[in-house]
Write a protein that holds these residues in place. Structure first.
Motif, PDB file in Angstrom:
ATOM      1  N   SER A 105       2.455  15.453 -17.564  1.00  0.00           N
ATOM      2  CA  SER A 105       2.197  14.749 -18.826  1.00  0.00           C
ATOM      3  C   SER A 105       2.381  13.243 -18.700  1.00  0.00           C
ATOM      4  N   HIS A 106       2.181  12.703 -17.508  1.00  0.00           N
ATOM      5  CA  HIS A 106       2.347  11.257 -17.328  1.00  0.00           C
ATOM      6  C   HIS A 106       1.225  10.522 -18.062  1.00  0.00           C
ATOM      7  N   ARG A 157       0.829  -1.215   0.000  1.00  0.00           N
ATOM      8  CA  ARG A 157       0.000   0.000   0.000  1.00  0.00           C
ATOM      9  C   ARG A 157       0.860   1.259   0.000  1.00  0.00           C
ATOM     10  N   LYS A 158       1.900   1.256   0.819  1.00  0.00           N
ATOM     11  CA  LYS A 158       2.780   2.427   0.911  1.00  0.00           C
ATOM     12  C   LYS A 158       3.428   2.720  -0.441  1.00  0.00           C
ATOM     13  N   LEU A 159       3.939   1.684  -1.093  1.00  0.00           N
ATOM     14  CA  LEU A 159       4.570   1.876  -2.400  1.00  0.00           C
ATOM     15  C   LEU A 159       3.548   2.292  -3.457  1.00  0.00           C
ATOM     16  N   SER A 160       2.332   1.766  -3.356  1.00  0.00           N
ATOM     17  CA  SER A 160       1.286   2.153  -4.303  1.00  0.00           C
ATOM     18  C   SER A 160       0.922   3.622  -4.151  1.00  0.00           C
ATOM     19  N   PHE A 161       0.806   4.085  -2.907  1.00  0.00           N
ATOM     20  CA  PHE A 161       0.511   5.502  -2.687  1.00  0.00           C
ATOM     21  C   PHE A 161       1.637   6.383  -3.204  1.00  0.00           C
ATOM     22  N   ALA A 162       2.871   5.982  -2.964  1.00  0.00           N
ATOM     23  CA  ALA A 162       4.009   6.776  -3.442  1.00  0.00           C
ATOM     24  C   ALA A 162       4.005   6.859  -4.964  1.00  0.00           C
ATOM     25  N   TYR A 163       3.734   5.736  -5.619  1.00  0.00           N
ATOM     26  CA  TYR A 163       3.712   5.743  -7.086  1.00  0.00           C
ATOM     27  C   TYR A 163       2.518   6.539  -7.604  1.00  0.00           C
ATOM     28  N   ASN A 164       1.391   6.452  -6.918  1.00  0.00           N
ATOM     29  CA  ASN A 164       0.214   7.214  -7.327  1.00  0.00           C
ATOM     30  C   ASN A 164       0.500   8.714  -7.266  1.00  0.00           C
ATOM     31  N   PHE A 165       1.120   9.165  -6.183  1.00  0.00           N
ATOM     32  CA  PHE A 165       1.432  10.588  -6.067  1.00  0.00           C
ATOM     33  C   PHE A 165       2.496  11.010  -7.072  1.00  0.00           C
ATOM     34  N   LYS A 166       3.387  10.110  -7.402  1.00  0.00           N
ATOM     35  CA  LYS A 166       4.384  10.427  -8.426  1.00  0.00           C
ATOM     36  C   LYS A 166       3.710  10.600  -9.788  1.00  0.00           C
ATOM     37  N   ILE A 167       2.760   9.728 -10.094  1.00  0.00           N
ATOM     38  CA  ILE A 167       2.017   9.847 -11.357  1.00  0.00           C
ATOM     39  C   ILE A 167       1.270  11.167 -11.408  1.00  0.00           C
ATOM     40  N   ILE A 217      -2.157  18.143  -5.515  1.00  0.00           N
ATOM     41  CA  ILE A 217      -0.769  17.696  -5.630  1.00  0.00           C
ATOM     42  C   ILE A 217      -0.025  18.667  -6.528  1.00  0.00           C
ATOM     43  N   GLN A 218       1.089  19.151  -6.031  1.00  0.00           N
ATOM     44  CA  GLN A 218       1.876  20.115  -6.787  1.00  0.00           C
ATOM     45  C   GLN A 218       2.495  19.437  -8.004  1.00  0.00           C
ATOM     46  N   GLN A 219       2.356  20.080  -9.148  1.00  0.00           N
ATOM     47  CA  GLN A 219       2.891  19.540 -10.391  1.00  0.00           C
ATOM     48  C   GLN A 219       4.381  19.826 -10.472  1.00  0.00           C
ATOM     49  N   ARG A 220       5.142  18.789 -10.765  1.00  0.00           N
ATOM     50  CA  ARG A 220       6.586  18.934 -10.931  1.00  0.00           C
ATOM     51  C   ARG A 220       6.975  18.266 -12.226  1.00  0.00           C
ATOM     52  N   PHE A 265      -4.443   0.108 -12.168  1.00  0.00           N
ATOM     53  CA  PHE A 265      -3.813   0.746 -11.010  1.00  0.00           C
ATOM     54  C   PHE A 265      -4.550   2.005 -10.556  1.00  0.00           C
ATOM     55  N   MET A 266      -4.872   2.901 -11.471  1.00  0.00           N
ATOM     56  CA  MET A 266      -5.487   4.169 -11.075  1.00  0.00           C
ATOM     57  C   MET A 266      -6.866   3.947 -10.454  1.00  0.00           C
ATOM     58  N   ASN A 267      -7.611   2.976 -10.944  1.00  0.00           N
ATOM     59  CA  ASN A 267      -8.912   2.676 -10.352  1.00  0.00           C
ATOM     60  C   ASN A 267      -8.763   2.061  -8.960  1.00  0.00           C
ATOM     61  N   ARG A 268      -7.761   1.205  -8.795  1.00  0.00           N
ATOM     62  CA  ARG A 268      -7.515   0.632  -7.469  1.00  0.00           C
ATOM     63  C   ARG A 268      -7.163   1.722  -6.470  1.00  0.00           C
ATOM     64  N   MET A 269      -6.331   2.662  -6.890  1.00  0.00           N
ATOM     65  CA  MET A 269      -5.923   3.724  -5.980  1.00  0.00           C
ATOM     66  C   MET A 269      -7.092   4.650  -5.654  1.00  0.00           C
ATOM     67  N   LYS A 270      -7.908   4.946  -6.643  1.00  0.00           N
ATOM     68  CA  LYS A 270      -9.073   5.803  -6.398  1.00  0.00           C
ATOM     69  C   LYS A 270     -10.010   5.142  -5.387  1.00  0.00           C
TER      70      LYS A 270
END
Length: 151
Positions: free
Chosen positions: A67-68, A52-62, A111-114, A93-98
Motif C-alpha cells: 500500500s505504498h 544508483r545503488k540507493l535508488s534501486f534499494a528504495y525502488n525495491f522497498k517501494i 518482488i515479494q510483498q511484505r 522517481f518511479m519514472n527514472r527507475m523504470k
C-alpha cells in the motif's frame, strides 16, 4: 537518461571534489593520489554508483510494500512530452527507475510483498477514547467542576 545526467552532472561537479577530498583526509592519502585508488582503499563507491545503488534499494522497498503511495505513481504521456522538452527538469522517481531498469536491460522480477508497517504513516488509524471533559467548555465552566471531573 539524458535529463537525469544533465541534472546529476551539475550536482556532481560540485560534490565529487568534496567527496574526493574527504576520502583523502580520511585515508591520509596525498593530494596527487588517483581517485580510483582512493575508492578502493576506502572501500567506497563513486557517488554516481552509490546514488544508483540507493535508488534501486528504495525502488525495491517501494515495490515490496503493498500500500505504498508511490507504488503506482507514473507520469501521463502529456507530462512525458513536457519533461522531454525541458531537459533541466528532474523526472519523478518511479519514472527514472523504470527508465534506468530498461536501459540496463535488467530482467523483470516479481518482488515479494511484505507488509512491514502495521500502521502505515499515510494511513494512521484514529484511536477513540472516552473524554469526560468533552461536554464542558473551558470558557463557561468554573475550574471547580473540572477538578471534580478529574478527581
Amino acid at each position: 537518461m539524458c535529463c537525469i545526467q544533465i541534472s546529476v552532472q551539475l550536482y556532481s561537479e560540485k560534490l565529487d571534489p568534496v567527496h574526493h577530498m574527504a576520502l583523502r583526509i580520511c585515508s591520509g592519502a596525498f593530494h596527487t593520489s588517483p581517485v580510483q585508488s582512493l575508492y578502493v582503499n576506502c572501500n567506497q563507491l563513486p557517488l554516481d554508483l552509490r546514488r544508483r545503488k540507493l535508488s534501486f534499494a528504495y525502488n525495491f522497498k517501494i515495490l515490496s510494500v503493498p500500500s505504498h503511495p508511490l507504488k503506482n505513481v507514473y507520469m501521463s504521456t502529456s507530462m512525458k512530452r513536457l519533461y522531454d522538452v525541458r531537459l533541466s527538469n528532474i523526472w519523478p522517481f518511479m519514472n527514472r527507475m523504470k527508465r534506468l531498469i530498461t536501459e540496463l536491460a535488467l530482467p523483470i522480477v516479481e518482488i515479494q510483498q511484505r507488509n512491514l508497517l502495521l500502521f502505515q504513516p499515510w494511513n494512521t488509524p484514529r484511536f477513540h477514547y472516552i473524554n469526560p471533559f468533552a461536554n464542558y467548555s473551558k470558557y463557561t465552566v468554573t475550574p471547580v467542576i473540572f477538578q471534580r471531573v478529574f478527581a
